[in-house]
Scaffold this motif. Structure first.
Motif, PDB file in Angstrom:
ATOM      1  N   ASN A  31      29.526  63.684  78.976  1.00 31.20           N
ATOM      2  CA  ASN A  31      28.228  64.348  78.962  1.00 31.20           C
ATOM      3  C   ASN A  31      28.083  65.226  77.747  1.00 31.20           C
ATOM      4  O   ASN A  31      27.027  65.323  77.152  1.00 31.20           O
ATOM      5  N   ALA A  32      29.195  65.870  77.429  1.00 31.06           N
ATOM      6  CA  ALA A  32      29.130  66.798  76.312  1.00 31.06           C
ATOM      7  C   ALA A  32      29.028  66.065  74.982  1.00 31.06           C
ATOM      8  O   ALA A  32      28.333  66.501  74.086  1.00 31.06           O
ATOM      9  N   ILE A  33      29.707  64.932  74.860  1.00 31.95           N
ATOM     10  CA  ILE A  33      29.680  64.307  73.541  1.00 31.95           C
ATOM     11  C   ILE A  33      28.463  63.434  73.322  1.00 31.95           C
ATOM     12  O   ILE A  33      28.078  63.151  72.215  1.00 31.95           O
ATOM     13  N   ILE A  34      27.881  63.007  74.392  1.00 32.41           N
ATOM     14  CA  ILE A  34      26.801  62.059  74.199  1.00 32.41           C
ATOM     15  C   ILE A  34      25.498  62.770  73.960  1.00 32.41           C
ATOM     16  O   ILE A  34      25.192  63.769  74.585  1.00 32.41           O
ATOM     17  N   LEU A  35      24.799  62.228  73.069  1.00 26.09           N
ATOM     18  CA  LEU A  35      23.514  62.776  72.701  1.00 26.09           C
ATOM     19  C   LEU A  35      22.660  63.074  73.936  1.00 26.09           C
ATOM     20  O   LEU A  35      22.620  62.294  74.881  1.00 26.09           O
ATOM     21  N   GLY A  36      22.032  64.204  73.872  1.00 26.29           N
ATOM     22  CA  GLY A  36      21.175  64.575  74.990  1.00 26.29           C
ATOM     23  C   GLY A  36      19.764  64.090  74.743  1.00 26.29           C
ATOM     24  O   GLY A  36      19.516  62.896  74.680  1.00 26.29           O
ATOM     25  N   GLU A  37      18.868  65.033  74.516  1.00 25.44           N
ATOM     26  CA  GLU A  37      17.469  64.644  74.387  1.00 25.44           C
ATOM     27  C   GLU A  37      17.136  64.147  72.979  1.00 25.44           C
ATOM     28  O   GLU A  37      16.231  63.378  72.782  1.00 25.44           O
ATOM     29  N   VAL A 499      38.462  68.820  73.286  1.00 21.09           N
ATOM     30  CA  VAL A 499      37.561  69.858  73.790  1.00 21.09           C
ATOM     31  C   VAL A 499      37.497  70.955  72.744  1.00 21.09           C
ATOM     32  O   VAL A 499      38.426  71.124  71.958  1.00 21.09           O
ATOM     33  N   ILE A 500      36.389  71.646  72.743  1.00 20.95           N
ATOM     34  CA  ILE A 500      36.262  72.786  71.842  1.00 20.95           C
ATOM     35  C   ILE A 500      36.278  74.027  72.714  1.00 20.95           C
ATOM     36  O   ILE A 500      35.536  74.112  73.697  1.00 20.95           O
ATOM     37  N   VAL A 501      37.178  74.959  72.400  1.00 22.38           N
ATOM     38  CA  VAL A 501      37.297  76.169  73.216  1.00 22.38           C
ATOM     39  C   VAL A 501      36.968  77.404  72.387  1.00 22.38           C
ATOM     40  O   VAL A 501      37.039  77.372  71.155  1.00 22.38           O
ATOM     41  N   ASP A 502      36.612  78.472  73.095  1.00 26.56           N
ATOM     42  CA  ASP A 502      36.375  79.749  72.403  1.00 26.56           C
ATOM     43  C   ASP A 502      37.688  80.538  72.339  1.00 26.56           C
ATOM     44  O   ASP A 502      38.727  80.035  72.773  1.00 26.56           O
ATOM     45  N   GLU A 503      37.635  81.794  71.820  1.00 24.33           N
ATOM     46  CA  GLU A 503      38.886  82.564  71.642  1.00 24.33           C
ATOM     47  C   GLU A 503      39.628  82.750  72.951  1.00 24.33           C
ATOM     48  O   GLU A 503      40.836  82.917  72.967  1.00 24.33           O
ATOM     49  N   GLY A 514      34.175  75.989  67.564  1.00 20.99           N
ATOM     50  CA  GLY A 514      35.315  76.718  68.109  1.00 20.99           C
ATOM     51  C   GLY A 514      36.629  76.087  67.707  1.00 20.99           C
ATOM     52  O   GLY A 514      36.736  75.492  66.630  1.00 20.99           O
ATOM     53  N   TYR A 515      37.620  76.211  68.585  1.00 24.06           N
ATOM     54  CA  TYR A 515      38.962  75.693  68.303  1.00 24.06           C
ATOM     55  C   TYR A 515      39.116  74.321  68.930  1.00 24.06           C
ATOM     56  O   TYR A 515      38.768  74.117  70.093  1.00 24.06           O
ATOM     57  N   LEU A 516      39.667  73.414  68.157  1.00 24.61           N
ATOM     58  CA  LEU A 516      39.814  72.052  68.663  1.00 24.61           C
ATOM     59  C   LEU A 516      41.123  71.893  69.438  1.00 24.61           C
ATOM     60  O   LEU A 516      42.212  72.122  68.906  1.00 24.61           O
ATOM     61  N   CYS A 517      40.984  71.529  70.705  1.00 21.94           N
ATOM     62  CA  CYS A 517      42.141  71.304  71.569  1.00 21.94           C
ATOM     63  C   CYS A 517      42.045  69.912  72.185  1.00 21.94           C
ATOM     64  O   CYS A 517      40.992  69.281  72.139  1.00 21.94           O
ATOM     65  N   ILE A 518      43.148  69.467  72.761  1.00 19.77           N
ATOM     66  CA  ILE A 518      43.143  68.178  73.449  1.00 19.77           C
ATOM     67  C   ILE A 518      43.624  68.400  74.879  1.00 19.77           C
ATOM     68  O   ILE A 518      44.599  69.116  75.119  1.00 19.77           O
ATOM     69  N   LYS A 519      42.912  67.763  75.772  1.00 23.18           N
ATOM     70  CA  LYS A 519      43.208  67.851  77.195  1.00 23.18           C
ATOM     71  C   LYS A 519      43.971  66.582  77.552  1.00 23.18           C
ATOM     72  O   LYS A 519      43.506  65.499  77.231  1.00 23.18           O
ATOM     73  N   GLY A 546      46.957  75.000  79.093  1.00 23.89           N
ATOM     74  CA  GLY A 546      46.314  73.827  79.681  1.00 23.89           C
ATOM     75  C   GLY A 546      45.941  72.788  78.637  1.00 23.89           C
ATOM     76  O   GLY A 546      45.588  71.661  78.985  1.00 23.89           O
ATOM     77  N   TYR A 547      46.032  73.171  77.373  1.00 27.59           N
ATOM     78  CA  TYR A 547      45.625  72.262  76.296  1.00 27.59           C
ATOM     79  C   TYR A 547      46.682  72.190  75.199  1.00 27.59           C
ATOM     80  O   TYR A 547      47.465  73.115  75.026  1.00 27.59           O
ATOM     81  N   TYR A 548      46.606  71.115  74.408  1.00 23.71           N
ATOM     82  CA  TYR A 548      47.296  71.043  73.121  1.00 23.71           C
ATOM     83  C   TYR A 548      46.359  71.656  72.087  1.00 23.71           C
ATOM     84  O   TYR A 548      45.194  71.245  71.983  1.00 23.71           O
ATOM     85  N   PHE A 549      46.853  72.615  71.320  1.00 23.37           N
ATOM     86  CA  PHE A 549      46.029  73.250  70.294  1.00 23.37           C
ATOM     87  C   PHE A 549      46.357  72.656  68.926  1.00 23.37           C
ATOM     88  O   PHE A 549      47.500  72.659  68.483  1.00 23.37           O
ATOM     89  N   SER A 550      45.314  72.156  68.264  1.00 21.61           N
ATOM     90  CA  SER A 550      45.504  71.434  66.998  1.00 21.61           C
ATOM     91  C   SER A 550      45.706  72.334  65.787  1.00 21.61           C
ATOM     92  O   SER A 550      46.219  71.884  64.773  1.00 21.61           O
ATOM     93  N   GLY A 551      45.238  73.579  65.876  1.00 24.37           N
ATOM     94  CA  GLY A 551      45.265  74.441  64.693  1.00 24.37           C
ATOM     95  C   GLY A 551      44.027  74.285  63.829  1.00 24.37           C
ATOM     96  O   GLY A 551      43.903  74.927  62.796  1.00 24.37           O
ATOM     97  N   ASP A 552      43.111  73.418  64.233  1.00 23.58           N
ATOM     98  CA  ASP A 552      41.888  73.174  63.468  1.00 23.58           C
ATOM     99  C   ASP A 552      40.662  73.766  64.159  1.00 23.58           C
ATOM    100  O   ASP A 552      40.599  73.825  65.386  1.00 23.58           O
TER     101      ASP A 552
END
Ligand code: WT7
Length: 699
Positions: A31-37, A499-503, A514-519, A546-552
């Motif tokens: 839902n988050a990645i797919i184009l909305g309106e 996923v993109i997470v905040d601080e 935000g910060y790029l992580c992988i679930k 809960g995530y792998y943090f990429s550093g990016d």
């Protein structure tokens, strides 16, 4: 325009899937990645694959991608075991395809794929392909530094040579699980050596041949190899580099400083760079590759290994001075590199593939050697420099071998762009059909030049985001599936949940930054840092539990496209090479006249980022051009030429907080001369250092 219409159709497809109850809609992530309106408008900068391209592609539309993607997330076991079954397994894996603990709050991090499965990646790259009838297909087109020098190896010739070397290694006592250091340039012998290690279950650790003796020593001491494989010298452009001398120093220093004794050093004679007689030699320890390998049989039984047995170690930079030994295992890495290669480059058996990366980096592991060869591809291996004899060399090679897939780094694209179109347009390049980019974000202007000039506005660009740690592509276009946006790595590969997470580590949805992580894990994920599982957990799994943090850093636009924004840690990306600021700093301070150093990255027209070093000298030492040169030389010596600072900025003092922490934020602004954006300097222990630094900026 008709392009706009097609883009809208592409995206509307996705839209309708989202709304359909059995469509992608019930995967929250999608839902988050797919184009909305929003649908493509005039301002949107979409580049579509041509209808011809899309209709022949392995994945032809967003809808097809989404189907596969959805399955990979909802039924990873089914998805990956079907793919894995295409390889040869001596014994099938146990009941679990994946067994993981990805959440540090539940205990130690553990990732296992295909555990209990018994296989061998060299067998799958070579024997399996030869048995399938590809024996006479060219595996490697080797192009030497000099345009007149070349060679080829078919799959069966490659298998023969790998077996001979494997037999030799076994004979001198290399066993399953032993480490082997390979310090070779881009000769055919480099993939041969990697595959020979894999064949006998030895763990290779390739050290990029641009690293200095000190850096090699550090790696020898860390992984304690049974043998070091190297060559006497290599020519890069007009210059010969004596690799064997570097190895001699490293072996000597590893004994002295680390108590490591290396009994055997296998040396390939590279006659175009240096004569045998001129090579320094240690009788008893040093052996010529060409003297021993022909004496061994061209068949060598395979050492069957568990899917989770280590395949290789590759050192990479982190935010401390000590390089990290990234460890990859066999089964998951095999399945993942093969699959990503096939889809991201739309690989077909008729392709001729060229990746300009060196096997000393992860790109050369996954996408010169393993990924392509697992697919039975013909691979160009290039020893030289892309600017030698002139800036047209790449396209000369493309025409010579009729390269269809060309994979390179933005830094090379930018430097060739600067040299002018004429070097490109004087070659045909008609064979090209897919282009690829890796190593750093590709700026839209370089993207367009690559697309329009190199690819004649005909070839989709796969901008692949991934890391040494991820083993293979994570976010990448599938060239026939999606409309592209110049500069965006687009969407996740199958099985990958970015996923993109905040601080605070909270996932943010929709348009965000935000910060790029992988679930959740993916088959190609690294399993540990060699000898330091704790650092593995602390660096990658603790920052956002809960995530792998990429550093990016990463942002996601309204259409769900991912835009990588660069490292958010103390790592600089110079020409796609990862360099820790701490490594450069510790090299600088090893100079007796350097009291303190702080290194930051600055924008660089060609390299992406340049290395900018603030240096405080020991009391009483005058600033001089000689000292500047000596400092740069010290970094070259301790790390390698590619890590040499672009700028030394004399610093009477460094901006520090009262607790002594260097405020890099301020240094970055000074380095990029954004002097009106210094921000709050009142918390500094001594705010006057900022003005001193500004005064010395161009001295
Ligand atoms: C870092 C990983 C993985 C192969 C080469 C580098 C940056 C890599 C991209 C890309 C934006 C990219 C990231 C990443 N990076 N590819 N397509 N777009 N950034 O491997 O040395 O492990 O470095 O390179 O910052 O974290 P590496």
């Amino acid at each position: 325009s008709s392009n706009n219409l097609r883009t809208n159709n592409f995206l509307r497809h996705v839209e309708s899937m989202r709304l359909h109850p059995s469509g992608a809609g019930h995967i929250p992530y999608l839902n988050a990645i797919i184009l909305g309106e929003s649908l493509a408008t005039e301002e949107d900068d979409f580049v579509l694959p041509s209808e011809d391209f899309a209709s022949q592609a392995n994945v032809q539309s967003p809808e097809q991608y989404l189907k596969l993607y959805k399955r990979s997330i909802e039924d990873p076991d089914g998805f990956w075991s079907e793919i894995a079954s295409q390889f040869y397994w001596k014994q099938r894996w146990g009941d679990k395809v994946c067994d993981e603990n990805f959440d540090i709050r539940n205990g130690n991090i553990k990732i296992e794929w295909f555990k209990g499965g018994i296989t061998n990646i060299c067998y799958n790259c070579l024997d399996r392909n030869v048995e399938a009838g590809l024996g006479d297909k060219v595996a490697i087109y080797w192009e030497g530094n000099e345009p007149s020098l070349d060679a080829t190896l078919t799959y069966s010739q490659l298998l023969d040579q790998v077996c001979q070397l494997a037999n030799y290694l076994k004979d001198i006592g290399v066993k399953k699980g032993d480490a082997v250091i390979i310090y070779l340039p881009m000769l055919m012998e480099l993939p041969i050596a990697m595959l020979a290690c894999a064949r006998i279950g030895a763990v290779h650790s390739v050290v990029f041949a641009g690293f200095s003796a000190e850096a090699l020593t550090q790696r020898i001491i860390d992984c304690k190899p049974k043998v070091v494989i190297t060559c006497n010298a290599v020519k890069r452009g007009p210059k010969a580099i004596h690799l064997k001398d570097i190895v001699d120093t490293a072996i000597h220093d590893s004994a002295q400083n680390g108590g490591i004794s290396i009994d055997k050093c296998l040396v390939y004679e590279n006659p175009s760079a240096m004569k045998k007689e001129d090579t320094k030699w240690k009788e008893g320890r040093d052996i010529w590759w060409q003297d021993v390998t022909p004496q061994y049989p061209t068949t060598c039984p395979v050492e069957w290994v568990d899917a989770e047995d280590p395949l290789f170690l590759l050192y990479t930079s982190g935010s401390t001075g000590k390089p990290k030994g990234v460890l990859h295992t066999t089964g998951g890495y095999m399945v993942y590199t093969a699959t990503t290669f096939k889809y991201a480059f739309d690989y077909k058996p008729s392709d001729i593939y060229w990746c300009t990366a060196d096997c000393g980096w992860i790109t050369g592991h996954s996408y010169v050697t393993y990924g392509p060869m697992l697919n039975g591809a013909s691979v160009v291996v290039f020893e030289g420099a892309p600017s030698y004899p002139d800036s047209g060399r790449c396209w000369d090679i493309v025409d010579k071998y009729k390269v269809t897939i060309f994979y390179t780094a933005p830094t090379l694209v930018r430097s060739l762009m600067r040299d002018g179109d004429a070097f490109v347009t004087r070659y045909s390049r008609k064979s090209l059909r897919v282009l690829g980019s890796v190593g750093e974000p590709i700026n839209p202007s370089a993207w367009r030049w690559f697309y329009n000039v190199v690819g004649d506005s005909r070839c989709p660009i796969s901008d692949t985001w991934w890391q040494t740690e991820t083993g293979g592509f994570m976010i990448t276009p599938l060239p026939g599936a999606w409309p592209q946006k110049p500069g965006s790595a687009t969407f996740p590969f199958f099985g990958v949940q970015p996923v993109i997470v905040d601080e605070k580590g909270i996932e943010i949805e929709g348009e965000c930054n935000g910060y790029l992580c992988i679930k959740k894990s993916w088959p190609g994920a690294f399993r540990t840092l060699y000898g330091d599982h704790e650092r593995y957990e602390t660096t990658y799994f603790k920052p956002f539990a809960g995530y792998y943090f990429s550093g990016d850093g990463c942002s996601r636009d309204k259409d769900g496209y991912h835009w990588l924004t660069g490292r958010v840690d103390d790592v600089i990306n110079v020409s796609g090479h990862r360099i820790g600021t701490a490594e450069v700093e510790s090299a600088l301070v090893s100079h007796p006249q350097c009291a303190e150093a702080a290194v930051v990255g600055v924008e660089h027209e060609v390299k992406g980022q340049g290395i900018y070093a603030f240096v405080t000298v020991v009391d009483g030492v005058p600033y001089s051009e000689q000292l500047r040169k000596d400092l740069i030389l010290t970094v070259r010596k301790l790390i390698g030429a590619f890590a040499a600072p672009d700028k030394i900025h004399w610093a009477p003092g460094l901006p520090k907080t009262r607790s002594g922490k260097i405020m890099r934020r301020i240094l970055r602004k000074i380095a990029s001369r954004q002097l009106d954006e210094l921000g709050d300097t009142s918390t500094l222990a001594d705010p006057s250092v900022v003005n001193q630094l500004i005064e010395l900026a161009d001295s």
